[in-house]
Design an enzyme around this catalytic site. Structure first.
Site, short mmCIF file in Angstrom:
data_model
loop_
_atom_site.label_atom_id
_atom_site.label_comp_id
_atom_site.label_asym_id
_atom_site.label_seq_id
_atom_site.Cartn_x
_atom_site.Cartn_y
_atom_site.Cartn_z
N HIS A 193 31.10 -24.60 -19.86
CA HIS A 193 30.41 -25.10 -18.66
C HIS A 193 29.48 -26.22 -19.10
CE1 HIS A 193 27.48 -24.83 -15.31
NE2 HIS A 193 28.41 -24.18 -14.63
N ASP A 244 27.41 -17.65 -24.25
CA ASP A 244 27.10 -17.83 -22.83
C ASP A 244 27.79 -16.68 -22.08
OD1 ASP A 244 27.18 -18.46 -20.16
OD2 ASP A 244 27.81 -20.55 -20.44
N GLN A 261 29.55 -15.35 -17.24
CA GLN A 261 30.72 -14.80 -16.53
C GLN A 261 31.19 -13.47 -17.10
OE1 GLN A 261 31.46 -15.83 -13.76
NE2 GLN A 261 30.55 -17.86 -13.77
N LYS A 295 24.46 -13.93 -10.77
CA LYS A 295 25.91 -13.67 -10.93
C LYS A 295 26.16 -12.19 -11.18
CE LYS A 295 26.80 -18.23 -12.96
NZ LYS A 295 27.51 -18.97 -11.90
N CYS A 307 32.07 -27.57 -12.93
CA CYS A 307 31.13 -27.92 -14.02
C CYS A 307 31.80 -27.79 -15.38
CB CYS A 307 29.87 -27.06 -13.98
SG CYS A 307 28.91 -27.29 -12.50
N1 PMP Z 1 27.85 -20.86 -17.93
C1 PMP Z 1 28.89 -20.42 -17.22
C2 PMP Z 1 30.13 -19.95 -17.93
C3 PMP Z 1 28.81 -20.41 -15.83
O1 PMP Z 1 29.86 -19.99 -15.11
C4 PMP Z 1 27.63 -20.85 -15.19
C5 PMP Z 1 27.49 -20.87 -13.68
N2 PMP Z 1 28.59 -21.35 -13.00
C6 PMP Z 1 26.58 -21.27 -15.99
C7 PMP Z 1 26.72 -21.27 -17.36
C8 PMP Z 1 25.29 -21.76 -15.41
O2 PMP Z 1 24.60 -20.71 -14.80
P1 PMP Z 1 23.32 -20.99 -13.92
O3 PMP Z 1 23.72 -22.04 -12.93
O4 PMP Z 1 23.01 -19.68 -13.30
O5 PMP Z 1 22.25 -21.47 -14.84
#
Ligand code: PMP
Length: 409
Positions: free
Chosen positions: A126, A203, A206, A229, A367
């Protein structure tokens, strides 16, 4: 709870009033859980309770309300430590989200690195696990290397091993891809990083609501995730870190709460975790996050994972029967995320038409533009499942996608 029955799921659904909504006069089918999960009544009531009965700034009040709010916030910290099997609650740092947690590590740990040191990321990261590293790389002259993947969406572990050198200082990889659903072999990735003297950041955005995470068993140096999430409130993130690393790292931000003493000559920083928590934290949502973790724990992560796997296994072959539909991400070990395209149809058109049929899916690059580039596409349609989704909803989604495919062909 083990093996959730359809009655269990219906009972769970009643905790989520938003699922009773209609969109364009059709029952909402919410399949955008990767972007954010919906929030159960218990969490919203916990937020209300904080505002109505306990709101006072934390950590610096002798009065009752402040002590109550502090105790509630700190009890969430302890609960999270237990939830991920952290050795101590001081190793749980509250942030605004996964993004801020990674920025904190990249800026703070990254500031200790030297020109020419190397950071390894993967092609499926991401943007929040790419850009913070680019910022510090530019500042310090660091080199970023990227693990490629195979056609099914699994990371190329041989290529990873070949990227590791004595200059590798950080390996930062996602536990589960937010686009492909791939569950990466993070234990192995961490062990290889350690063999080369590098630290590993995982990270977990997910993964955390879909599989049990034991940071000690993984031997992760840093593990990060977001409350929103995992059925929790927005605006709260977690950074878990190994104590020795966190203690050696400089503060990320300066301000109130993160100090022991301040003078114009010298400031002495607070101990963990407060060294990394400058300013008033989002104590209302942190306190309410407790209810989300309790909610997940009461159902059981194994039961949640089994239910989501069932939805994935049911939906995948039926979607593939739709002419022209192809799925991106077919790793043998994948989470309940389905990214797809139909023929030449643009992902936005597919998403818009599905919305008109009451189905919430996400479209675009998610993203993950470098991943889109590697796949040779600009975006996908992404359906992702959570504990409250039903087989009936999968049927509605499959039928709607079939209809949209026919309209767009
Ligand atoms: N890493 C991953 C794998 C994600 O899916 C996301 C959110 N889509 C993020 C980071 C970022 O998370 P946040 O927007 O809650 O900071």
């Amino acid at each position: 709870m083990n093996n959730l029955s359809s009655e269990d799921i219906l009972r769970i659904r009643r905790d989520f009033p938003i699922l009773e909504r209609t969109v364009f006069n059709r029952p909402l089918v919410y399949l955008d859980n990767t972007a954010t999960t919906e929030t159960p009544r218990q969490v919203v009531e916990a937020i209300d309770d904080m505002y109505f009965a306990h709101k006072a700034n934390v950590h610096r009040g002798v009065h009752t309300l402040s002590q109550e709010a502090t105790a509630m916030m700190e009890s969430t910290r302890k609960l999270i430590a237990g939830f991920i099997n952290a050795p101590a609650s001081e190793q749980i740092i509250f942030t605004r989200g996964t993004t801020e947690s990674i920025n904190l590590v990249a800026a703070s740990f990254g500031s200790t690195l030297s020109c020419g040191d190397e950071i390894i990321l993967s092609v499926m990261e991401h943007h929040s696990n790419i850009v913070p590293w680019q910022l510090i790389a530019e500042k310090k002259g660091l080199i970023i290397k990227v693990i490629p993947m195979a056609a099914d969406g699994e990371l190329d572990m041989d290529a990873y091993r070949a990227l590791l050198t004595p200059r590798t200082k950080v390996v930062a990889v996602t536990h589960v891809s937010n686009v492909l659903g791939t569950v990466n072999p993070v234990s192995e990735i961490i062990a290889e990083a350690h063999r080369h003297g590098a630290v590993a950041l995982i990270d977990g955005a997910q993964a955390i609501a879909h599989t049990s995470v034991d940071v000690q068993a993984l031997d992760a140096d840093f593990y990060v995730f977001s409350s929103h999430k995992m059925y929790g409130p927005c605006g709260v993130g977690i950074l878990y870190g190994k104590r020795a690393l966190l203690e050696a790292m400089p503060p990320y931000q300066g301000g109130g709460e993160m100090i022991k003493t301040v003078s114009f000559e010298k400031t002495v920083y607070a101990d963990l975790p407060f060294k990394f928590e400058a300013g008033t934290p989002d104590f209302v949502d942190i306190a309410a996050f407790n209810a989300a973790i309790s909610y997940i724990s009461a159902i059981g992560l194994d039961a949640i994972a089994a239910h989501e796997e069932k939805l994935l296994a049911y939906t995948t072959p039926r979607l593939l029967e739709i002419p022209g539909l192809r799925i991106y991400g077919n790793a043998p070990h994948k989470s309940a995320i389905i990214s797809f395209l139909i023929g030449d149809a643009h992902h936005y058109d597919t998403g818009l038409l599905l919305d008109k049929l009451g189905i919430a899916v996400r479209t675009g690059h998610h993203c993950a533009q470098p991943l889109m580039h590697a796949l040779g596409i600009t975006g996908t349609v992404r359906a992702s499942f959570a504990v409250y989704n039903t087989i009936a909803e999968c049927d509605t989604f499959i039928a709607a996608t079939r209809r949209v495919a026919a309209m767009l062909s």
